[in-house]
Design a protein around this motif. Structure first.
Motif, short mmCIF file in Angstrom:
data_model
loop_
_atom_site.label_atom_id
_atom_site.label_comp_id
_atom_site.label_asym_id
_atom_site.label_seq_id
_atom_site.Cartn_x
_atom_site.Cartn_y
_atom_site.Cartn_z
N LYS A 581 0.81 -1.22 0.00
CA LYS A 581 0.00 0.00 0.00
C LYS A 581 0.85 1.26 0.00
N ASP A 582 1.93 1.24 0.74
CA ASP A 582 2.77 2.43 0.78
C ASP A 582 3.36 2.72 -0.60
N ASN A 583 3.76 1.68 -1.32
CA ASN A 583 4.26 1.87 -2.67
C ASN A 583 3.20 2.49 -3.57
N VAL A 584 1.97 2.00 -3.45
CA VAL A 584 0.88 2.51 -4.29
C VAL A 584 0.61 3.97 -3.98
N ARG A 585 0.62 4.33 -2.70
CA ARG A 585 0.42 5.74 -2.34
C ARG A 585 1.53 6.61 -2.93
N ASP A 612 -8.64 7.15 -1.19
CA ASP A 612 -9.74 6.48 -0.49
C ASP A 612 -9.79 5.00 -0.85
N ALA A 613 -9.61 4.71 -2.15
CA ALA A 613 -9.66 3.31 -2.60
C ALA A 613 -8.50 2.51 -2.00
N ILE A 614 -7.31 3.12 -1.95
CA ILE A 614 -6.16 2.44 -1.36
C ILE A 614 -6.43 2.12 0.11
N ASN A 615 -6.94 3.12 0.83
CA ASN A 615 -7.18 2.94 2.26
C ASN A 615 -8.27 1.91 2.54
N ASN A 616 -9.28 1.86 1.68
CA ASN A 616 -10.45 1.03 1.95
C ASN A 616 -10.38 -0.35 1.32
N THR A 617 -9.28 -0.65 0.65
CA THR A 617 -9.17 -1.92 -0.07
C THR A 617 -8.09 -2.80 0.53
N ASN A 618 -8.38 -4.06 0.65
CA ASN A 618 -7.38 -5.03 1.06
C ASN A 618 -6.64 -5.50 -0.19
N LEU A 619 -5.41 -5.05 -0.34
CA LEU A 619 -4.63 -5.40 -1.54
C LEU A 619 -4.05 -6.80 -1.47
N ASN A 904 -4.88 7.14 10.29
CA ASN A 904 -4.80 5.73 10.67
C ASN A 904 -5.07 4.78 9.51
N GLY A 905 -5.68 5.29 8.44
CA GLY A 905 -5.91 4.44 7.27
C GLY A 905 -4.63 3.94 6.64
N GLU A 906 -3.50 4.58 6.98
CA GLU A 906 -2.21 4.17 6.44
C GLU A 906 -1.61 2.98 7.18
N GLY A 907 -2.23 2.55 8.27
CA GLY A 907 -1.68 1.44 9.02
C GLY A 907 -0.76 1.91 10.14
#
Length: 959
Positions: A581-585, A612-619, A904-907
């Protein structure tokens, strides 16, 4: 203001007197060259984003140069920010259509100077308390802003500075003498605008001979020659055949010349009979034309086998799979009839028709070609070619090699009504409503196209949308048609011809043009549907990437709504398949990874939809991981290692470990039949994977590596290994390493999960694994897992500094910070705000607190990119025993470090923003409210040693 003056004075001292002066670099003069990952464009965008108004004085402007700024200028218009541009007609460089593009910029006033020899290149930005200036060699062209080797100086000045006033006065004199840009002026200029046929205007500041003109003049005497990519590929195919291989796979981005490449190889191979297999007759005819250019020979040597032609005796036969796979035609050929067989778009080869043909023929050499070999149905394309990848070049590399047409991608906000943006549940009537049609037309006009007339392709979400939207667009004055799978091949070809001749402006389709069609003159791609997969996204984007004399670049306009799959957009554009997720952001925040003059731009609202999609999605769902796993396994023809995922640019090993604790457990979930491991061995794998795979500190990894080589290593030798590696070595760090391997660092739950006893022991000055682990390591299967983790950690470490514990802008959890600060215990569970321990003080900030995080309105705030106002936890005063030492940390020699995450959506991980100096005089008692109750807090200003780089800064600050 006094503080600002001090900053600029110290920055000027650093820039002009002593580069080693340890001061803030926020206003430091610097040279912008488009090298070392700092382009003129990125600085220009940074200044635009933060300015109150701006002024450009540039002689030469191109449509591509304007395109790089259009998204930013649109966002500035929404904020009420205006600017001025002064330009000219010097050397007739600026084209009439570019002036029309300037008129689209509603918040920009443009004037034309009659100054003889006007050749200026300056950009002035007015901020709240100061000015910034870029002046040098870069005109407003995409090449000059992003690709060319340029020299531009970036300066900062207060309003009374002589330099800035000199520039402003010079500009105002020229501006007042200039005339406004109007539609009437453009029409007049257009009538007199002439360009000699042998001169081509470049996107930079110079001219060159027009290649097309010379080619037309010399075509009779010149033969087609391989380009750089094709030459390398041909050599690799030759080397593959020399090994005895009779099959090979070419993976090459759309538009890079796969057909010509295959023709060159056929020419080298010189077969007696050749077969070229495609899935559409339209492609087949074009392929045959290209082959004739390369191979020459009589017209009778070439033949087509399709629904309308049966030239089965041709030396070079071009066949559609639909016809060839029928028994009545396939049986006309012996199995060895063809020496050389080529299969185009070979990712389709899992279909029965393809398998039937490929299993039937036995050529001396079989070549498959595709841009996207990835499949989601489990079929292994690579196995068909004995895992022989003869050559591979993907989108990023092809752009870097200048093999494709540059593109300017614009992620724009889809239609919004009553606060609701288009999503996957939006009804058809709203997708084709007059309001949405006006919104679409506004965007496609604003972002424009290269070339005289738009020749666009729109991808819709359904047949119904394509058909109804085409009608609505036509009613609004555009010339469009809809093509779906229901249309015949003749209807498709007729529409493409009309588009090329200008009788149509757009073709609206669903997915029939995703691949296998060559429309090189396309200059605008419009995406009106959600991104379902990164593969399809690249296929659709690729429709416009073929070079053509009628365009300098292709415009990609992607309408981004409330789609759960928005996270796929940065994945597709960057090619980063790590699912981290961090890479995608980061790929959304900073798009400098795109090569050449191409750019990626997101409107602010559209960017937020992606976040929003990154935060709300389980990759890292089971399906996502399994698909990626099978892709790598199929490519290699064996069970991959963790390191294989890195080499194949696939899943991040940390994502795999985050899902399954260790790779052994992951393989079990993938239902692989592998030798079993004991519970203790699994616990060791989990510990080493979870704690050391990330490469954030290599001290532990190096010790494990040495003990895997030898059963024991002296402490002296271990320290020598650390020195050889180039990392920092001190007693506190070594004690921390020993403490961690003794499991003393961990809380009880982790101790139990990690096997319950010391992993490495120091006995008589020598390190060694415990006895149980030594016994396990006699099994090469188990040791291979550990060796795999060590290899991954070395690669992971490459993004971290060796000589210091923390690296700017990388992310760390509270647990990481406890370990890297050499704390005896992991105190992440109680580590909130800031705490001094062992002479260090990490400050953790969750910048945007959601309602579910806290009802309290804390006062944490960036005052600038090098000044942060920190707010303590509740019930604190400046005299509190845990606050006062932080206030006076500078004079007490305490090192304070700032860690910030957006929300907090960033983990669990925070961006490391570096050491800070606390301004003790700024500390004050404040009041905040929580559920109607007032609480005391303390705020204080912290000066960052390194100003936060602009992309990270704006990402963190913006809502």
């Amino acid at each position: 203001m006094e503080q600002l003056i001090r900053k600029i004075e110290s920055s000027l001292y650093k820039g002009f007197i002593d580069q080693n002066k340890p001061v803030s670099a926020q206003f430091k003069p610097k040279l912008l060259t488009n090298k070392n990952h700092e382009s003129v464009l990125s600085t220009l965008l940074q200044e635009l984003k933060t300015c109150n108004t701006f002024t450009f004085s540039v002689a030469f402007i191109t449509e591509g140069g304007l395109a790089t700024l259009k998204t930013m200028l649109y966002d500035l218009k929404l904020k009420g920010i205006k600017g001025r541009i002064l330009t000219s007609t010097f050397l007739n460089f600026n084209q009439p259509k570019m002036f029309k593009e300037l008129l689209k910029l509603e918040n920009i006033e443009v004037r034309l100077t009659g100054e003889k020899g006007f050749h200026s290149k300056g950009y002035i930005f007015e901020h709240t308390d100061y000015y910034s200036l870029i002046v040098g060699s870069s005109n407003l062209t995409d090449s000059a802003l992003k690709a060319n080797y340029e020299w531009n100086v970036f300066l900062t000045s207060l309003e009374n500075g002589e330099i800035i006033n000199h520039f402003k006065n010079q500009f105002e004199d020229a501006w007042n003498a200039a005339i406004p840009l109007t539609e009437e002026w453009i029409n007049s200029y257009n009538q007199h605008f002439e360009l000699q046929p042998f001169i081509k205007q470049l996107t930079g500041n110079t001219f060159q001979i027009n290649e097309k003109y010379l080619t037309n003049q010399l075509a009779e005497s010149l033969s087609v020659q391989p380009n750089k990519m094709q030459s390398v590929a041909l050599q690799q195919i030759k080397e593959l055949r020399e090994t005895g291989a009779n099959k090979g796979l070419i993976i090459s981005a759309t538009g890079t010349g796969k057909t010509y490449l295959s023709a060159f190889d056929v020419r080298n191979f010189a077969p007696k009979k050749m077969l070229f297999v495609v899935h559409r007759e339209q492609i087949l005819k074009k392929a045959m034309q290209d082959y004739r250019k390369i191979l020459g020979g009589n017209e009778d040597d070439y033949g087509i086998l399709s629904g309308n032609s049966k030239a089965v005796d041709a030396k070079y036969l071009f066949a559609t799979i639909q016809t060839l796979s029928r028994d009545q035609y396939l049986q006309e050929f012996t199995k060895d009839h063809f020496d050389y067989v080529l299969v185009d778009e070979v990712h389709k080869a899992g279909a029965d028709s393809y398998l039937k043909v490929m299993n039937y023929f036995e050529p001396e050499f079989l070549l498959g070609m595709t841009a996207t070999p990835e499949r989601t149905d489990g079929f292994n394309i690579y196995e068909l070619f004995d895992y022989n990848i003869a050559y591979e070049i993907r989108l990023q590399a092809a752009l870097e090699e200048d093999m494709l047409c540059p593109f300017h991608y614009f992620g724009v906000t889809d239609f919004e009504k009553d606060g609701e943006i288009v999503d996957d549940a939006t009804e058809l009537r709203n997708l084709v409503s007059n309001e949405r049609v006006r919104h679409i037309i506004e965007k496609i006009n604003y972002y424009g196209h290269s070339g005289d007339q738009v020749k666009g392709l729109m991808f819709c979400s359904s047949k119904e949308e394509a058909k109804n939207l085409s009608i609505s667009l036509n009613n609004a004055g555009l010339k469009t048609t809809a093509l779906t799978g229901d249309n015949t091949q003749d209807e498709r070809e007729d529409a493409i011809q009309k588009l090329e001749k200008g009788r149509l402006e757009y073709i609206l389709t669903v997915d029939i043009f995703n691949e296998g069609i060559d429309i090189p003159f396309l200059n605008q791609i419009v995406m009106l549907r959600q991104t379902q997969s990164s593969i399809i996204f690249i296929q659709q984007l690729g429709r416009g990437l073929r070079k053509h004399d009628s365009k300098e670049y292709v415009t990609i306009i992607d309408f981004i709504g409330n789609y759960k799959n928005n996270y796929l957009i940065p994945i597709a554009l960057s090619g980063d398949q790590s699912m981290n997720k961090d890479n995608v952001r980061r790929r959304t925040v900073n798009t400098d990874y795109i090569q050449g003059v191409s750019t990626i731009n997101f409107e602010e609202i559209a960017k937020k939809k992606i976040f929003d999609a990154i935060n709300n999605t389980n990759l890292s769902t089971l399906k996502t991981l399994k698909d990626a796993y099978l892709e790598v396994k199929n490519r290699l023809g064996r069970i991959p290692t963790l390191f294989d995922f890195i080499e194949q640019n696939s899943l991040d090993p940390e994502v795999i470990v985050g899902y399954s604790e260790n790779y052994y457990k992951f393989l079990v979930k993938m239902k692989e039949e592998i030798p079993s491991l004991s519970d203790y061995e699994q616990a060791i794998l989990t510990m080493i994977s979870k704690e050391f795979l990330n490469g954030k500190r290599m001290h532990e990894v190096i010790l494990i590596q040495e003990l895997l080589k030898e059963q024991a290593i002296s402490k002296e030798s271990y320290l020598a290994k650390l020195n050889d590696y180039g990392t920092y070595v001190d007693e506190a760090t070594i004690q921390s390493v020993e403490n961690i391997f003794a499991l003393n660092f961990f809380v009880q739950n982790d101790v139990k999960k990690y096997g319950g006893k010391a992993i490495i022991e120091l006995i008589n000055g020598t390190y060694q694994f415990n006895e149980e682990l030594q016994e396990s390591l006699r099994d090469s299967n188990f040791s291979s897992y550990l060796e795999d983790i060590v290899k991954c950690a070395y690669i992971k470490k490459e993004k971290y500094e060796k000589s210091i514990p923390f690296t700017l802008y990388e992310k760390y959890s509270r647990r990481d910070v406890c370990r890297l600060f050499n704390w005896e215990k992991n105190e992440e569970g109680t580590l909130n705000g800031g705490r001094i321990k062992n002479g260090t003080c990490p400050i953790f900030v969750n910048y945007h607190k959601n309602e579910e995080d806290s009802d309290t309105n804390y006062l944490d705030e960036f005052l600038s990119n090098d000044l942060f106002q920190w707010c303590s936890t509740k019930n604190r005063t400046v005299m509190a025993k845990d606050i006062n030492p932080i206030i006076h940390s500078t004079e007490n020699g305490v090192d304070v470090h700032l860690f910030v995450k957006k929300h907090n959506g960033e983990g669990k991980d925070f961006y490391y923003l570096g050491p800070v100096n606390v301004e003790s005089e700024s500390a004050s008692n404040q009041q905040i409210e929580d559920a109607g109750v007032q609480y005391g807090v303390v705020t204080m200003n912290m000066v960052l040693e390194s100003p936060v780089q602009y992309d990270i800064y704006h990402y963190l600050v913006e809502e």
